[in-house]
Design a protein around this motif. Structure first.
Motif, PDB file in Angstrom:
ATOM      1  N   TRP A   1      -7.919  72.839  43.432  1.00 31.64           N
ATOM      2  CA  TRP A   1      -9.212  72.900  43.959  1.00 31.64           C
ATOM      3  C   TRP A   1      -9.418  72.977  45.381  1.00 31.64           C
ATOM      4  O   TRP A   1      -8.898  72.167  46.218  1.00 31.64           O
ATOM      5  CB  TRP A   1      -9.716  71.676  43.239  1.00 31.64           C
ATOM      6  CG  TRP A   1      -9.880  71.333  41.671  1.00 31.64           C
ATOM      7  CD1 TRP A   1     -11.010  71.865  41.005  1.00 31.64           C
ATOM      8  CD2 TRP A   1      -8.848  71.075  40.944  1.00 31.64           C
ATOM      9  NE1 TRP A   1     -10.537  71.634  39.692  1.00 31.64           N
ATOM     10  CE2 TRP A   1      -9.280  71.153  39.429  1.00 31.64           C
ATOM     11  CE3 TRP A   1      -7.452  70.695  41.300  1.00 31.64           C
ATOM     12  CZ2 TRP A   1      -8.486  70.949  38.422  1.00 31.64           C
ATOM     13  CZ3 TRP A   1      -6.653  70.188  40.209  1.00 31.64           C
ATOM     14  CH2 TRP A   1      -7.036  70.351  38.866  1.00 31.64           C
TER      15      TRP A   1
ATOM     16  N   ARG B   1      -8.489  81.608  40.127  1.00 29.95           N
ATOM     17  CA  ARG B   1      -8.954  81.675  38.579  1.00 29.95           C
ATOM     18  C   ARG B   1      -9.853  82.794  38.132  1.00 29.95           C
ATOM     19  O   ARG B   1     -10.456  83.548  39.014  1.00 29.95           O
ATOM     20  CB  ARG B   1      -9.787  80.351  38.609  1.00 29.95           C
ATOM     21  CG  ARG B   1     -10.142  79.952  37.009  1.00 29.95           C
ATOM     22  CD  ARG B   1     -11.056  78.917  36.963  1.00 29.95           C
ATOM     23  NE  ARG B   1     -11.851  78.717  37.728  1.00 29.95           N
ATOM     24  CZ  ARG B   1     -13.337  79.070  37.787  1.00 29.95           C
ATOM     25  NH1 ARG B   1     -13.643  79.855  36.592  1.00 29.95           N
ATOM     26  NH2 ARG B   1     -14.295  78.746  38.786  1.00 29.95           N
TER      27      ARG B   1
ATOM     28  N   GLU C   1     -12.299  84.497  36.081  1.00 27.01           N
ATOM     29  CA  GLU C   1     -13.606  84.591  35.615  1.00 27.01           C
ATOM     30  C   GLU C   1     -13.783  85.110  34.099  1.00 27.01           C
ATOM     31  O   GLU C   1     -14.012  86.439  34.228  1.00 27.01           O
ATOM     32  CB  GLU C   1     -14.563  85.031  36.678  1.00 27.01           C
ATOM     33  CG  GLU C   1     -14.498  84.208  37.883  1.00 27.01           C
ATOM     34  CD  GLU C   1     -15.358  82.774  37.823  1.00 27.01           C
ATOM     35  OE1 GLU C   1     -15.815  82.445  36.784  1.00 27.01           O
ATOM     36  OE2 GLU C   1     -14.879  82.084  38.744  1.00 27.01           O
TER      37      GLU C   1
ATOM     38  N   ASP D   1      -9.702  74.295  31.067  1.00 21.71           N
ATOM     39  CA  ASP D   1     -10.513  73.667  32.135  1.00 21.71           C
ATOM     40  C   ASP D   1     -10.421  74.588  33.069  1.00 21.71           C
ATOM     41  O   ASP D   1      -9.753  75.335  33.445  1.00 21.71           O
ATOM     42  CB  ASP D   1      -9.529  72.632  32.632  1.00 21.71           C
ATOM     43  CG  ASP D   1     -10.141  71.922  34.001  1.00 21.71           C
ATOM     44  OD1 ASP D   1     -11.158  72.296  34.423  1.00 21.71           O
ATOM     45  OD2 ASP D   1      -9.398  70.967  34.349  1.00 21.71           O
ATOM     46  N   ASP D   2     -11.732  75.102  33.291  1.00 25.12           N
ATOM     47  CA  ASP D   2     -11.976  76.131  34.387  1.00 25.12           C
ATOM     48  C   ASP D   2     -12.863  75.480  35.523  1.00 25.12           C
ATOM     49  O   ASP D   2     -13.215  76.479  36.545  1.00 25.12           O
ATOM     50  CB  ASP D   2     -12.930  77.271  33.598  1.00 25.12           C
ATOM     51  CG  ASP D   2     -14.357  76.658  33.434  1.00 25.12           C
ATOM     52  OD1 ASP D   2     -14.743  75.511  33.534  1.00 25.12           O
ATOM     53  OD2 ASP D   2     -15.063  77.774  32.986  1.00 25.12           O
ATOM     54  N   THR D   3     -12.205  74.371  36.023  1.00 23.16           N
ATOM     55  CA  THR D   3     -12.847  73.808  37.216  1.00 23.16           C
ATOM     56  C   THR D   3     -12.103  74.339  38.474  1.00 23.16           C
ATOM     57  O   THR D   3     -12.339  73.766  39.470  1.00 23.16           O
ATOM     58  CB  THR D   3     -13.240  72.464  37.184  1.00 23.16           C
ATOM     59  OG1 THR D   3     -11.786  71.555  36.980  1.00 23.16           O
ATOM     60  CG2 THR D   3     -13.929  71.858  35.861  1.00 23.16           C
TER      61      THR D   3
ATOM     62  N   ASP E   1      -9.595  76.389  41.303  1.00 26.53           N
ATOM     63  CA  ASP E   1      -9.902  77.538  41.988  1.00 26.53           C
ATOM     64  C   ASP E   1      -8.742  78.314  42.129  1.00 26.53           C
ATOM     65  O   ASP E   1      -8.725  79.758  42.231  1.00 26.53           O
ATOM     66  CB  ASP E   1     -10.427  77.352  43.591  1.00 26.53           C
ATOM     67  CG  ASP E   1     -11.491  76.227  43.123  1.00 26.53           C
ATOM     68  OD1 ASP E   1     -12.701  76.641  42.700  1.00 26.53           O
ATOM     69  OD2 ASP E   1     -11.614  75.083  43.636  1.00 26.53           O
TER      70      ASP E   1
END
Length: 101
Positions: free
Chosen positions: A10, A44, A46, A54-56, A58
């Protein structure tokens, strides 16, 4: 047997292209470490659709090692230490996983 390392990060500034370029350059150099078979990495994806994943995060990195010993030797290697320093500067938090394949 090979060993896989998966690192999910992240970023402090998720859309900062200069930071992503620095992470990319650091990841590219990991391939030069003895015992590293393959390195894959990138921001990540899109997908634009609902997903239970979990697409939180980066940025992700997958490293394939030739052996368990190669994975052990990776941590203190100077190129990995350099990459880790870039990560500490640009990454808010990360999660890493190692598994045998």
């Amino acid at each position: 047997m090979t060993v896989q390392s998966v690192v999910i990060a992240w970023l402090k500034e998720p859309h900062n292209e200069a930071h992503i370029a620095r992470l990319t350059a650091a990841c590219e150099r990991l391939q030069e470490i003895p015992g590293v078979r393959e390195v894959r990495f990138g921001p990540r994806a899109e997908l634009g659709r609902p997903s239970p994943a979990d697409d939180t995060f980066d940025f992700g990195t997958i490293v394939t090692f030739d052996s368990l010993q190669a994975a052990r030797d990776y941590g203190p290697h100077p190129l990995h230490v350099q990459a880790a320093q870039v990560n500490m500067e640009l990454v808010e938090r990360f999660q890493s996983f190692y598994f045998e394949t």
